[in-house]
Design a protein around this motif. Structure first.
Motif, PDB file in Angstrom:
ATOM      1  N   MET A   1      31.185   8.477 -26.768  1.00 53.92           N
ATOM      2  CA  MET A   1      32.565   8.513 -26.298  1.00 53.92           C
ATOM      3  C   MET A   1      33.221   7.132 -26.397  1.00 53.92           C
ATOM      4  N   GLU A   2      32.490   6.084 -25.998  1.00 57.37           N
ATOM      5  CA  GLU A   2      33.068   4.742 -26.022  1.00 57.37           C
ATOM      6  C   GLU A   2      33.340   4.266 -27.439  1.00 57.37           C
ATOM      7  N   LEU A   3      32.402   4.514 -28.335  1.00 59.72           N
ATOM      8  CA  LEU A   3      32.595   4.091 -29.719  1.00 59.72           C
ATOM      9  C   LEU A   3      33.802   4.806 -30.334  1.00 59.72           C
ATOM     10  N   THR A   4      33.936   6.084 -30.030  1.00 59.34           N
ATOM     11  CA  THR A   4      35.089   6.846 -30.510  1.00 59.34           C
ATOM     12  C   THR A   4      36.387   6.232 -29.976  1.00 59.34           C
ATOM     13  N   TRP A   5      36.425   5.955 -28.677  1.00 61.31           N
ATOM     14  CA  TRP A   5      37.623   5.382 -28.057  1.00 61.31           C
ATOM     15  C   TRP A   5      37.987   4.034 -28.676  1.00 61.31           C
ATOM     16  N   ARG A   6      36.988   3.201 -28.877  1.00 63.60           N
ATOM     17  CA  ARG A   6      37.251   1.852 -29.387  1.00 63.60           C
ATOM     18  C   ARG A   6      37.707   1.857 -30.845  1.00 63.60           C
ATOM     19  N   LEU A   7      37.305   2.873 -31.609  1.00 63.13           N
ATOM     20  CA  LEU A   7      37.655   2.911 -33.032  1.00 63.13           C
ATOM     21  C   LEU A   7      38.869   3.781 -33.342  1.00 63.13           C
ATOM     22  N   LEU A   8      39.347   4.535 -32.371  1.00 59.59           N
ATOM     23  CA  LEU A   8      40.490   5.415 -32.613  1.00 59.59           C
ATOM     24  C   LEU A   8      41.722   4.685 -33.161  1.00 59.59           C
ATOM     25  N   PRO A   9      42.088   3.510 -32.627  1.00 63.69           N
ATOM     26  CA  PRO A   9      43.273   2.830 -33.187  1.00 63.69           C
ATOM     27  C   PRO A   9      43.150   2.559 -34.685  1.00 63.69           C
TER      28      PRO A   9
ATOM     29  N   GLY B   1      10.482  18.586 -21.720  1.00 62.81           N
ATOM     30  CA  GLY B   1       9.783  18.490 -20.447  1.00 62.81           C
ATOM     31  C   GLY B   1      10.734  18.781 -19.300  1.00 62.81           C
ATOM     32  N   HIS B   2      10.178  19.057 -18.122  1.00 66.32           N
ATOM     33  CA  HIS B   2      11.004  19.311 -16.948  1.00 66.32           C
ATOM     34  C   HIS B   2      11.686  18.025 -16.512  1.00 66.32           C
ATOM     35  N   VAL B   3      12.857  18.153 -15.925  1.00 65.78           N
ATOM     36  CA  VAL B   3      13.615  16.986 -15.470  1.00 65.78           C
ATOM     37  C   VAL B   3      12.764  16.098 -14.566  1.00 65.78           C
ATOM     38  N   GLY B   4      12.021  16.710 -13.652  1.00 62.30           N
ATOM     39  CA  GLY B   4      11.217  15.938 -12.714  1.00 62.30           C
ATOM     40  C   GLY B   4       9.981  15.321 -13.326  1.00 62.30           C
ATOM     41  N   ALA B   5       9.586  15.787 -14.517  1.00 67.85           N
ATOM     42  CA  ALA B   5       8.382  15.271 -15.165  1.00 67.85           C
ATOM     43  C   ALA B   5       8.679  14.125 -16.122  1.00 67.85           C
ATOM     44  N   LEU B   6       9.851  14.141 -16.724  1.00 67.19           N
ATOM     45  CA  LEU B   6      10.233  13.062 -17.635  1.00 67.19           C
ATOM     46  C   LEU B   6      10.695  11.849 -16.839  1.00 67.19           C
ATOM     47  N   SER B   7      10.552  10.676 -17.422  1.00 69.63           N
ATOM     48  CA  SER B   7      10.953   9.467 -16.703  1.00 69.63           C
ATOM     49  C   SER B   7      12.469   9.415 -16.541  1.00 69.63           C
ATOM     50  N   LEU B   8      12.909   8.896 -15.429  1.00 74.42           N
ATOM     51  CA  LEU B   8      14.340   8.766 -15.187  1.00 74.42           C
ATOM     52  C   LEU B   8      14.970   7.828 -16.211  1.00 74.42           C
ATOM     53  N   GLU B   9      14.288   6.739 -16.533  1.00 77.45           N
ATOM     54  CA  GLU B   9      14.832   5.770 -17.481  1.00 77.45           C
ATOM     55  C   GLU B   9      15.106   6.417 -18.838  1.00 77.45           C
ATOM     56  N   ARG B  10      14.148   7.230 -19.316  1.00 72.43           N
ATOM     57  CA  ARG B  10      14.331   7.867 -20.621  1.00 72.43           C
ATOM     58  C   ARG B  10      15.514   8.835 -20.597  1.00 72.43           C
ATOM     59  N   GLN B  11      15.653   9.571 -19.513  1.00 72.03           N
ATOM     60  CA  GLN B  11      16.751  10.535 -19.436  1.00 72.03           C
ATOM     61  C   GLN B  11      18.104   9.833 -19.289  1.00 72.03           C
ATOM     62  N   LEU B  12      18.143   8.723 -18.574  1.00 72.33           N
ATOM     63  CA  LEU B  12      19.381   7.950 -18.485  1.00 72.33           C
ATOM     64  C   LEU B  12      19.733   7.326 -19.834  1.00 72.33           C
ATOM     65  N   ASN B  13      18.725   6.887 -20.582  1.00 71.32           N
ATOM     66  CA  ASN B  13      18.969   6.371 -21.931  1.00 71.32           C
ATOM     67  C   ASN B  13      19.529   7.464 -22.840  1.00 71.32           C
ATOM     68  N   MET B  14      19.044   8.685 -22.632  1.00 75.69           N
ATOM     69  CA  MET B  14      19.537   9.814 -23.415  1.00 75.69           C
ATOM     70  C   MET B  14      21.014  10.061 -23.151  1.00 75.69           C
ATOM     71  N   VAL B  15      21.391  10.030 -21.894  1.00 75.07           N
ATOM     72  CA  VAL B  15      22.800  10.206 -21.537  1.00 75.07           C
ATOM     73  C   VAL B  15      23.637   9.054 -22.079  1.00 75.07           C
ATOM     74  N   GLN B  16      23.127   7.841 -21.966  1.00 77.15           N
ATOM     75  CA  GLN B  16      23.856   6.681 -22.483  1.00 77.15           C
ATOM     76  C   GLN B  16      24.113   6.827 -23.975  1.00 77.15           C
ATOM     77  N   LEU B  17      23.093   7.179 -24.737  1.00 78.83           N
ATOM     78  CA  LEU B  17      23.230   7.261 -26.191  1.00 78.83           C
ATOM     79  C   LEU B  17      24.011   8.494 -26.624  1.00 78.83           C
ATOM     80  N   ASN B  18      23.604   9.663 -26.125  1.00 82.27           N
ATOM     81  CA  ASN B  18      24.188  10.918 -26.589  1.00 82.27           C
ATOM     82  C   ASN B  18      25.615  11.128 -26.098  1.00 82.27           C
ATOM     83  N   VAL B  19      25.933  10.560 -24.937  1.00 82.39           N
ATOM     84  CA  VAL B  19      27.233  10.827 -24.303  1.00 82.39           C
ATOM     85  C   VAL B  19      28.091   9.564 -24.225  1.00 82.39           C
ATOM     86  N   THR B  20      27.639   8.582 -23.454  1.00 82.10           N
ATOM     87  CA  THR B  20      28.502   7.443 -23.131  1.00 82.10           C
ATOM     88  C   THR B  20      28.830   6.597 -24.351  1.00 82.10           C
ATOM     89  N   THR B  21      27.827   6.235 -25.140  1.00 80.22           N
ATOM     90  CA  THR B  21      28.091   5.405 -26.316  1.00 80.22           C
ATOM     91  C   THR B  21      28.936   6.160 -27.330  1.00 80.22           C
TER      92      THR B  21
END
Length: 253
Positions: A115-123, A93-113
């Protein structure tokens, strides 16, 4: 015990990673929202391959979930020797048509988590023998994607991050790979509202074939399963970006 962590392990590519890693003799930590499905899978894998399988229910789209997950693993006395960052989702869907919450959740899961999980487990990974990280990106990572703008952008991050980490961790004994599958027969298409798009009508790979390629090539920086997908990525590299992004938009129309 030592184990390989697989996120998004209750279905599709994540479930198949669990199956094939268990067949290699790896103990597993499976992470997903659907605990009952993971527990059924764990019972099968333990009985068939004699491995230990620890199941953790978690919604990795929640902020702070990566830190909580690593704490739970450490409390259980488990050391991570491999990481498959598979959890993720898309939406059409278009950025303006999809809910902001769903798209922010997508960034959180696909990107932020991821990266963070990788960083925390690297040692832990640096201390393990034959350690590896497989980050599940997509052929979507190689171009912009109208009608799925945030998903394509998130996978571009995964590809770039994984390539850089591949170079950084060479000297630390950790193999880092970006897995870039194309259309795959899994729950992803229905979750992303893509079942009837041209992309999926053109044919899909099986999760079994995708994971076999990923594990066989886990020391390579970029893994693109399937000849058709490799050709499409190559054509995209030599085509003007205006063409590749318009074609991507048509495939998701």
């Amino acid at each position: 015990m030592q184990a390989v962590m697989v996120t998004g392990a209750s279905a599709g590519i994540g479930e198949e990673f669990a199956r094939q890693l268990a067949a290699e003799g790896h103990n597993l930590v499976l992470v997903a929202r659907r605990l009952e499905k993971m527990q059924a899978l764990a019972a099968t894998l333990s009985q068939t391959h004699g491995v230990q399988v620890h199941c953790l229910e978690a919604d990795l789209a929640d902020s702070g979930s990566a830190a909580q997950l690593v704490e739970r693993v450490q409390s259980a006395g488990i050391r991570i020797s491999g990481l498959v960052n598979n959890a993720g989702f898309g939406d059409r869907g278009h950025v303006g048509a999809l809910s902001l919450e769903r798209q922010l959740n997508m960034v959180q899961l696909n990107v932020t988590t991821l990266m963070e999980l990788t960083w925390r487990l690297l040692p832990q990974l640096r201390e393990a023998s034959e350690a590896f990280i497989i980050n599940v990106a997509s052929t979507a990572a190689f171009q912009a994607g109208p009608n799925m703008a945030v998903y394509y952008a998130s996978k571009a991050f995964v590809l770039s991050f994984s390539e850089a980490l591949h170079e950084e961790e060479k000297g630390n004994g950790v193999a880092v790979s970006a897995l870039c599958p194309g259309a795959t027969a899994s729950e992803f298409a229905s979750e992303a509202n893509m079942t009837h798009t041209l992309l999926f009508k053109a044919g899909t790979m099986t999760p079994q074939a995708v994971v076999r390629k990923a594990l066989a090539s886990r020391k390579r920086a970029i893994v693109i399963p399937g000849l058709k997908n490799r050709i499409l990525v190559w054509l995209g590299k030599i085509s003007p970006r205006i063409i590749t992004r318009r074609l991507a938009g048509l495939l998701q129309a």
